[in-house]
Write an enzyme that holds these catalytic residues in place. Structure first.
Site, mmCIF file in Angstrom:
data_model
loop_
_atom_site.group_PDB
_atom_site.id
_atom_site.type_symbol
_atom_site.label_atom_id
_atom_site.label_comp_id
_atom_site.label_asym_id
_atom_site.label_seq_id
_atom_site.Cartn_x
_atom_site.Cartn_y
_atom_site.Cartn_z
ATOM 1 C CB SER A 113 113.175 69.187 96.643
ATOM 2 O OG SER A 113 112.875 68.699 94.768
ATOM 3 C CG ASP A 252 112.142 66.215 92.116
ATOM 4 O OD1 ASP A 252 110.935 65.713 91.991
ATOM 5 O OD2 ASP A 252 111.818 66.826 93.079
ATOM 6 C CG ASP A 254 109.259 67.862 95.580
ATOM 7 O OD1 ASP A 254 110.229 67.513 94.779
ATOM 8 O OD2 ASP A 254 108.867 69.293 96.055
ATOM 9 C CG ASP A 256 109.259 69.707 92.167
ATOM 10 O OD1 ASP A 256 110.288 69.102 91.638
ATOM 11 O OD2 ASP A 256 109.609 71.098 92.689
#
Ligand code: MG
Length: 469
Positions: A113, A252, A254, A256
């Site tokens: 992440s 960010d 990834d 999400d």
């Protein structure tokens, strides 16, 4: 326990050893805390858990280590009898979509992440596209810990095939958001990470004038830190102003989570974006149910009041929000860090849809981004932290509860102290040896007072308890 030591895993203590999964998956420094050997075992454990059959989607971000972990986890999964669909480099929300789209029985996302490039992580996903529930994670841990996995014979080894999940995702997403005639200028900062594969393309297909920065993939993440918070977004703010753009969007690692920068370069925090998007997304719904943790700004209550809906407060974390939705239903969920869940779309935080819905709402409002932000009441927030040994945390919390016993408090997660004109949240971190201290108030001076009060009490209590040790 011994198996872990023999494997030379450097988990710091038994507690952590017995708990591979943290608040959201397994995460650690590559090749020391998180090794390909462990990834292989987790793959084999997942296959065993699934009964040695079925189809598992595997996706990863663009970290330098991600492909290595993909090979390892795929070896474990196929060696345990599962077929694998490899999505390759893919944002997390696309994996969640792809699991359902391709009818998979589970999914594995390899990403850390927003963590620095030396980290990586793995997270397992249910067939409905939500993160694995705690209980299933415990079962996987137990298989790894006791080496209770089952390898299959050569005839039953799973098949591997590569699949493109991004194209069907983009097609579905284009049906979810309206095209526009205006030429709003949007600067998108993907931080050299996976959002770059989807977000600039989607925005241009919808009719926006897109300027993308840091949108070439680079797993060393040279442009900025991946967490979308103001101190990491200076370049984006400058670019928005320099280009005369209407807004900026940052994701960010990834994709999400996402936040927005207004035309003057000011970062709108995640809970602001969540509230503005929720107001737009839920318009016309009957008594919408908004699910959010205790740390989110009260601005979400203002939105609920306007819509005739209600806010359900949970403990902090995406699994808590999804759990509440699964038990009691809901319309939208969101966190203060910019992760929003649209329950009629998916059960995964959706940084991509959040940014598209924000731009759509802005377009409909006909306002500048800063004016659009001011359509909701403004709150001031301060977020502080203080070191606190993990073993003291629960006693610190009890002492704080006594100190604030004359106030209205909520103990859903940590201690939320409510005042006439604001609130103070004192909450132990689930992952680090720290206590967080958040305050919010309409008045800037007042929020300073509240956070000062919180930090003073925290320091005193921690000092007191340490002296008793
Ligand atoms: Mg993320």
């Amino acid at each position: 326990m011994s198996s872990f030591i023999n494997l030379n895993l450097t988990w710091k203590n038994w507690n952590e050893m017995s708990r591979l999964f943290g608040t959201f998956g397994v995460r650690g420094v590559v090749n020391s805390e998180l090794t390909p050997e462990l990834a292989f075992k987790l793959g084999l454990a997942l296959a065993t858990h699934l009964g040695g059959e079925g189809k598992v989607a595997v996706a990863h971000d663009n970290r330098t280590s991600s492909e290595m972990f993909e090979h390892a986890v795929v070896a474990g999964l196929t060696g345990g009898g599962c077929d694998v669909l490899k999505f390759g480099i893919t944002p997390t929300p696309v994996l969640s979509f792809g699991i359902k789209y391709f009818g998979c029985d589970a999914g594995v996302m390899i990403t850390a992440s927003h963590n620095p490039p030396e980290y990586n992580g793995m997270k397992f996903w249910e067939r409905d596209g939500s993160g694995f529930e705690r209980e299933r994670e415990r079962q996987i841990e137990e298989i790894v810990e006791r080496e209770k996995w089952r390898r299959v014979g050569w005839r039953e080894i799973g098949k591997v095939c590569a699949e493109d999940a991004i194209s069907p995702y983009v097609r579905a997403m284009l049906e979810k958001v309206s095209e526009v005639e205006s030429k709003k200028k949007v600067v998108v900062d993907c931080g050299n990470a996976t959002g770059a594969l989807v977000v600039p393309k989607l925005l241009s297909e919808l009719g926006y004038h897109v300027i993308s920065m840091n949108s070439h993939l680079d797993g060393t993440y040279p442009s900025r830190k991946l967490e979308p918070i103001p101190e990491n977004l200076g370049e984006l703010s400058k670019a928005v102003v320099a280009c005369g753009a209407d807004l900026g969007i940052a994701l960010d690692g990834d994709a999400d989570r996402s936040v927005v920068v207004d035309e003057g370069g000011k970062v709108l925090m995640g809970d602001r974006v969540f509230a503005l998007v929720a107001k737009h997304y839920l318009r016309g719904r009957k008594r919408p149910r908004i699910i959010t943790p205790v740390a989110t700004s009260s601005v979400i209550e203002d939105v609920a009041a306007e819509l005739g809906g209600e806010v359900i407060r949970t403990r902090v974390g995406e699994p808590e929000i999804v759990g509440e939705f699964k038990r009691n239903g809901g319309d939208i969920g969101g966190e203060e860090n910019g992760g929003v869940l649209f329950f009629d779309w998916s059960l995964c935080r959706e940084g991509i849809l959040t940014s598209l819905k924000f731009v759509e709402a802005l377009e409909k409002s006909g306002l500048k981004t800063s004016e659009f932000n001011r359509t909701l009441p403004l709150y001031h927030q301060v977020k502080e932290r203080i070191e606190c040994p993990n073993e003291l945390k629960s006693r610190v919390l009890d002492s704080l509860a006594k100190k604030f016993s004359s106030y209205e408090v909520d103990r859903t997660d940590g201690l939320l102290v409510k005042f006439e004109d604001g609130w103070l949240l004192l909450r132990p971190s689930g992952t680090e040896p720290i206590f967080r201290c958040f305050a919010e108030a309409r008045d800037e001076g007042r929020v300073g007072e509240l956070v000062e009060l919180g930090m003073r009490e925290l320091k005193e209590v921690i000092k007191e308890l340490k002296s008793l040790e």
